[in-house]
Enzyme design. Sequence first.
Site, PDB file in Angstrom:
ATOM      1  N   GLY A 164       0.797  -1.221   0.000  1.00 56.95           N
ATOM      2  CA  GLY A 164       0.000   0.000   0.000  1.00 56.95           C
ATOM      3  C   GLY A 164       0.832   1.275   0.000  1.00 56.95           C
ATOM      4  N   HIS A 165       0.114   2.397  -0.100  1.00 61.31           N
ATOM      5  CA  HIS A 165       0.798   3.691  -0.180  1.00 61.31           C
ATOM      6  C   HIS A 165       1.551   4.026   1.112  1.00 61.31           C
ATOM      7  CE1 HIS A 165      -3.387   5.553   1.005  1.00 61.31           C
ATOM      8  NE2 HIS A 165      -2.864   4.845   1.969  1.00 61.31           N
TER       9      HIS A 165
END
Length: 354
Positions: A257-258
């Site tokens: 994920g970011h």
Amino acid sequence: MEHIGFFPPHDGVSLSALAEYLGAELVDEAFAGVVIKSIAPVYRAGEGDVCYILSRKNRAELETCRASAIICLPALKSFVPAHIPVLLSKKPHTDFALAGALLHPQAMRPVALTSAPTLISPAAFIDPTAKLEANVGVEPCAVIGPGAEIGEGTRIGSGAMIGPGVKIGRNCTIGGGASVLCSYLGNGVIIHNGARIGQDGFGYAPGPRGMVKIVQIGRVIIQDNVEIGANTTIDRGTMDDTVIGEGTKIDNQVQIGHNVRIGRHCAIVSQVGIAGSTVLGDGVQIGGQAGLNGHIHIGDGVQIGAKSGVMNNIPAGERYAGLPARPLWDFLRESAEIAKRSGAREKKDGAEHD
């Protein structure tokens, strides 16, 4: 082994040269001229193959082994039949890997690129403002966007997409159908077929009319000698960067994920999911299908078992497993107790039905 053309055998390396290359000890110099051409497992190794053993479990297979050399620990030397040359090593697994890379260098990059062109395919599209150093190979239908920069010796596979402003270092490999956006890559990076690097992170805020998209303006930074498996996805940061540390190896179908930050020389097995803003230290190992919560910190050298669910921080050097994840020995004791109670109940139920 019958070779069918994908990875043909090497022309041949003498056993003495192989021993010198690995830093291993050839036990009997009478075998110095034996020629090694490929690698194979013990149970089917034949003439020209080198294999390795790590324990006495291979003893039965050794009785029928016809390898031209075996790499093993000094303590296992006595188990190897006299007709097979022995290379003594303190790290046989690693030395076997090095031997494989020497004998089959074409297998060290995605298959579609083993004979990658030294020139650019006329069927590729390269924006006039992109900058390519010498000896960059670009296969058919690849697209390289405006302002992209690609270093010497890098190979771009068929159908790959390199986005605007992306910078890729030297001697990298971008597999067929992969996409790289909003990213900076170091040297020696391998991205396998179909991977997606640098797309939007998953960020939304609740609003009166539903979910409102949060803009994602960060980057993905991939340091030197990272390898990323097929169909893995790495989201760019929301405002800060998503970072993959030097030498880290990521398997197929992993989701990162970011704003995640992964340290140096980590190993992440397939189908792992790491939620946004989680930080991994150096040397972390994560088993397949484990899930990591967002905004947590995993210390250096942590090992996480397959299918674990990690909800909280883990201190450096710990081994965790289970759902929710807890220290490994706690998980094993609880599992043993559950199995014991379950067995007791089944025995009791069986007695009642007799």
